[in-house]
Write a protein that holds these residues in place. Structure first.
Motif, PDB file in Angstrom:
ATOM      1  N   GLU A   1       0.813  -1.216   0.000  1.00 42.63           N
ATOM      2  CA  GLU A   1       0.000   0.000   0.000  1.00 42.63           C
ATOM      3  C   GLU A   1       0.847   1.266   0.000  1.00 42.63           C
ATOM      4  O   GLU A   1       0.336   2.355  -0.253  1.00 42.63           O
ATOM      5  N   LEU A   2       2.140   1.141   0.257  1.00 42.85           N
ATOM      6  CA  LEU A   2       3.015   2.306   0.348  1.00 42.85           C
ATOM      7  C   LEU A   2       3.623   2.724  -0.983  1.00 42.85           C
ATOM      8  O   LEU A   2       4.222   3.793  -1.078  1.00 42.85           O
ATOM      9  N   PHE A   3       3.512   1.878  -2.007  1.00 44.55           N
ATOM     10  CA  PHE A   3       4.039   2.240  -3.329  1.00 44.55           C
ATOM     11  C   PHE A   3       3.166   1.639  -4.431  1.00 44.55           C
ATOM     12  O   PHE A   3       2.441   0.676  -4.194  1.00 44.55           O
ATOM     13  N   PRO A   4       3.233   2.218  -5.650  1.00 51.89           N
ATOM     14  CA  PRO A   4       2.291   1.847  -6.705  1.00 51.89           C
ATOM     15  C   PRO A   4       2.673   0.658  -7.584  1.00 51.89           C
ATOM     16  O   PRO A   4       1.865   0.214  -8.385  1.00 51.89           O
ATOM     17  N   TRP A   5       3.857   0.118  -7.488  1.00 48.41           N
ATOM     18  CA  TRP A   5       4.277  -0.948  -8.380  1.00 48.41           C
ATOM     19  C   TRP A   5       4.186  -2.293  -7.674  1.00 48.41           C
ATOM     20  O   TRP A   5       4.157  -2.381  -6.448  1.00 48.41           O
ATOM     21  N   ASP A   6       4.161  -3.353  -8.474  1.00 47.95           N
ATOM     22  CA  ASP A   6       4.182  -4.715  -7.943  1.00 47.95           C
ATOM     23  C   ASP A   6       5.630  -5.173  -7.800  1.00 47.95           C
ATOM     24  O   ASP A   6       6.506  -4.744  -8.556  1.00 47.95           O
ATOM     25  N   VAL A   7       5.875  -6.061  -6.852  1.00 54.13           N
ATOM     26  CA  VAL A   7       7.172  -6.725  -6.726  1.00 54.13           C
ATOM     27  C   VAL A   7       6.962  -8.137  -7.257  1.00 54.13           C
ATOM     28  O   VAL A   7       6.132  -8.883  -6.733  1.00 54.13           O
ATOM     29  N   VAL A   8       7.690  -8.481  -8.306  1.00 51.53           N
ATOM     30  CA  VAL A   8       7.568  -9.806  -8.910  1.00 51.53           C
ATOM     31  C   VAL A   8       8.748 -10.648  -8.442  1.00 51.53           C
ATOM     32  O   VAL A   8       9.897 -10.284  -8.651  1.00 51.53           O
ATOM     33  N   VAL A   9       8.434 -11.769  -7.798  1.00 52.21           N
ATOM     34  CA  VAL A   9       9.463 -12.668  -7.268  1.00 52.21           C
ATOM     35  C   VAL A   9       9.544 -13.885  -8.186  1.00 52.21           C
ATOM     36  O   VAL A   9       8.522 -14.504  -8.501  1.00 52.21           O
ATOM     37  N   ARG A  10      10.749 -14.221  -8.583  1.00 53.07           N
ATOM     38  CA  ARG A  10      10.983 -15.410  -9.408  1.00 53.07           C
ATOM     39  C   ARG A  10      11.953 -16.323  -8.664  1.00 53.07           C
ATOM     40  O   ARG A  10      12.661 -15.877  -7.771  1.00 53.07           O
ATOM     41  N   PRO A  11      12.017 -17.596  -9.052  1.00 53.49           N
ATOM     42  CA  PRO A  11      12.872 -18.528  -8.314  1.00 53.49           C
ATOM     43  C   PRO A  11      14.358 -18.229  -8.372  1.00 53.49           C
ATOM     44  O   PRO A  11      15.120 -18.815  -7.642  1.00 53.49           O
ATOM     45  N   ASP A  12      14.785 -17.300  -9.194  1.00 54.78           N
ATOM     46  CA  ASP A  12      16.217 -16.997  -9.287  1.00 54.78           C
ATOM     47  C   ASP A  12      16.586 -15.677  -8.628  1.00 54.78           C
ATOM     48  O   ASP A  12      17.673 -15.185  -8.781  1.00 54.78           O
TER      49      ASP A  12
ATOM     50  N   ASP B   1      -8.034  -9.957   1.072  1.00 53.81           N
ATOM     51  CA  ASP B   1      -9.053 -10.420   0.142  1.00 53.81           C
ATOM     52  C   ASP B   1      -9.371  -9.313  -0.852  1.00 53.81           C
ATOM     53  O   ASP B   1      -9.707  -8.203  -0.478  1.00 53.81           O
ATOM     54  N   GLY B   2      -9.238  -9.671  -2.143  1.00 55.57           N
ATOM     55  CA  GLY B   2      -9.619  -8.758  -3.210  1.00 55.57           C
ATOM     56  C   GLY B   2     -10.916  -9.236  -3.816  1.00 55.57           C
ATOM     57  O   GLY B   2     -11.526 -10.196  -3.357  1.00 55.57           O
ATOM     58  N   SER B   3     -11.352  -8.575  -4.856  1.00 61.65           N
ATOM     59  CA  SER B   3     -12.622  -8.959  -5.474  1.00 61.65           C
ATOM     60  C   SER B   3     -12.532 -10.321  -6.149  1.00 61.65           C
ATOM     61  O   SER B   3     -13.487 -11.078  -6.151  1.00 61.65           O
ATOM     62  N   ALA B   4     -11.366 -10.646  -6.714  1.00 63.21           N
ATOM     63  CA  ALA B   4     -11.253 -11.906  -7.448  1.00 63.21           C
ATOM     64  C   ALA B   4     -10.332 -12.918  -6.775  1.00 63.21           C
ATOM     65  O   ALA B   4     -10.429 -14.109  -7.034  1.00 63.21           O
ATOM     66  N   SER B   5      -9.420 -12.438  -5.928  1.00 61.19           N
ATOM     67  CA  SER B   5      -8.451 -13.358  -5.335  1.00 61.19           C
ATOM     68  C   SER B   5      -7.869 -12.771  -4.061  1.00 61.19           C
ATOM     69  O   SER B   5      -8.183 -11.659  -3.669  1.00 61.19           O
ATOM     70  N   VAL B   6      -6.982 -13.526  -3.462  1.00 57.98           N
ATOM     71  CA  VAL B   6      -6.263 -13.074  -2.281  1.00 57.98           C
ATOM     72  C   VAL B   6      -4.935 -12.485  -2.753  1.00 57.98           C
ATOM     73  O   VAL B   6      -4.219 -13.096  -3.542  1.00 57.98           O
ATOM     74  N   THR B   7      -4.601 -11.295  -2.264  1.00 62.54           N
ATOM     75  CA  THR B   7      -3.398 -10.598  -2.694  1.00 62.54           C
ATOM     76  C   THR B   7      -2.366 -10.581  -1.573  1.00 62.54           C
ATOM     77  O   THR B   7      -2.651 -10.052  -0.494  1.00 62.54           O
ATOM     78  N   PRO B   8      -1.169 -11.144  -1.817  1.00 64.98           N
ATOM     79  CA  PRO B   8      -0.108 -11.037  -0.815  1.00 64.98           C
ATOM     80  C   PRO B   8       0.385  -9.582  -0.747  1.00 64.98           C
ATOM     81  O   PRO B   8       0.764  -9.000  -1.762  1.00 64.98           O
ATOM     82  N   THR B   9       0.366  -9.004   0.459  1.00 65.04           N
ATOM     83  CA  THR B   9       0.694  -7.598   0.647  1.00 65.04           C
ATOM     84  C   THR B   9       1.840  -7.445   1.639  1.00 65.04           C
ATOM     85  O   THR B   9       1.762  -7.942   2.765  1.00 65.04           O
ATOM     86  N   LEU B  10       2.894  -6.754   1.220  1.00 66.68           N
ATOM     87  CA  LEU B  10       4.061  -6.524   2.060  1.00 66.68           C
ATOM     88  C   LEU B  10       3.725  -5.581   3.205  1.00 66.68           C
ATOM     89  O   LEU B  10       3.055  -4.566   3.016  1.00 66.68           O
ATOM     90  N   ILE B  11       4.223  -5.909   4.404  1.00 72.05           N
ATOM     91  CA  ILE B  11       3.988  -5.103   5.604  1.00 72.05           C
ATOM     92  C   ILE B  11       5.355  -4.586   6.091  1.00 72.05           C
ATOM     93  O   ILE B  11       6.262  -5.378   6.356  1.00 72.05           O
ATOM     94  N   PHE B  12       5.482  -3.261   6.189  1.00 67.09           N
ATOM     95  CA  PHE B  12       6.713  -2.630   6.634  1.00 67.09           C
ATOM     96  C   PHE B  12       6.478  -1.836   7.904  1.00 67.09           C
ATOM     97  O   PHE B  12       5.410  -1.292   8.128  1.00 67.09           O
ATOM     98  N   LYS B  13       7.526  -1.744   8.728  1.00 70.37           N
ATOM     99  CA  LYS B  13       7.522  -0.928   9.947  1.00 70.37           C
ATOM    100  C   LYS B  13       8.826  -0.124   9.987  1.00 70.37           C
ATOM    101  O   LYS B  13       9.777  -0.427   9.272  1.00 70.37           O
ATOM    102  N   THR B  14       8.892   0.825  10.886  1.00 65.87           N
ATOM    103  CA  THR B  14      10.103   1.602  11.089  1.00 65.87           C
ATOM    104  C   THR B  14      11.102   0.762  11.887  1.00 65.87           C
ATOM    105  O   THR B  14      10.707   0.132  12.877  1.00 65.87           O
ATOM    106  N   PRO B  15      12.376   0.723  11.473  1.00 66.52           N
ATOM    107  CA  PRO B  15      13.369  -0.032  12.244  1.00 66.52           C
ATOM    108  C   PRO B  15      13.454   0.485  13.684  1.00 66.52           C
ATOM    109  O   PRO B  15      13.317   1.682  13.919  1.00 66.52           O
ATOM    110  N   ALA B  16      13.700  -0.438  14.600  1.00 68.07           N
ATOM    111  CA  ALA B  16      13.797  -0.057  16.021  1.00 68.07           C
ATOM    112  C   ALA B  16      15.103   0.626  16.301  1.00 68.07           C
ATOM    113  O   ALA B  16      16.071   0.507  15.675  1.00 68.07           O
TER     114      ALA B  16
END
Length: 181
Positions: free
Chosen positions: A60-71, A166-181
């Motif tokens: 939710e903090l940025f507009p682009w997707d992060v695409v993860v591949r096995p490499d 939960d989205g309208s069509a599927s479940v979306t994995p969403t990154l959660i960030f916090k401020t470092p301690a």
């Protein structure tokens, strides 16, 4: 998601990784014990069932997707043979791949289009410029590299999990960030 990343409002994931720095044994920690996450856990599949092509993460903090591949994390042990293609070696996307893909995505320089989309002299541009300045001061340099995507996080660089929304069509994995301690 793997239990390492599984984040809900009631049950927080054990991961704590400050992605202002490349993922390493010093930065990938158990949030409760502050002990390094072992290599065996990092090399386990990031999802159940395992994915072999790509995993798309949002934030939710940025507009682009992060695409993860096995490499994403570079060289790794030889992958298991596929049941459908016994002579093709494939490996699933691992927890380590997730961390490196997110780090790499955040380390990218902001494009002129991304910057323009914020609006000229907008509040968002000022907030991100301030985060850029804070990051460069904290790291003791890096001014010449310009605004990076990590600056969209406004200092919240510690990945603490991946929530499933939960989205309208599927479940979306969403990154959660916090401020470092």
């Amino acid at each position: 998601m793997h239990p390492l990343f599984d984040y809900t409002h009631l049950d927080h994931a054990p991961i704590s990784c400050d992605l202002a720095y490349p993922p390493s044994t010093r930065s990938i920690l158990d949030r409760r014990t502050r002990i390094t996450i072992d290599d065996e856990t990092l090399d386990e599949p990031a999802t159940e069932p395992a994915l072999y092509t790509q995993l798309v993460l949002k934030c939710e903090l940025f507009p682009w997707d992060v695409v993860v591949r096995p490499d994403a994390s570079g060289p790794c042990p030889p992958p298991a043979k596929s049941a459908r293609h016994p002579f093709t070696r494939r490996r699933p996307i691992t927890n380590r791949d997730v961390l490196f893909a997110v780090y790499d995505a955040l380390a990218e320089r902001a494009t002129p289009e991304e910057w323009a989309d914020l609006g000229p002299r907008s509040r968002a541009q000022r907030r991100i410029s301030h985060a850029y300045e804070q990051r460069c001061v904290k790291l003791g340099g890096g001014w010449e590299a310009g605004v990076r995507r990590i600056d969209w996080l406004d200092g919240r660089t510690r990945l603490v999990g991946i929530g499933l929304k939960d989205g309208s069509a599927s479940v979306t994995p969403t990154l959660i960030f916090k401020t470092p301690a």
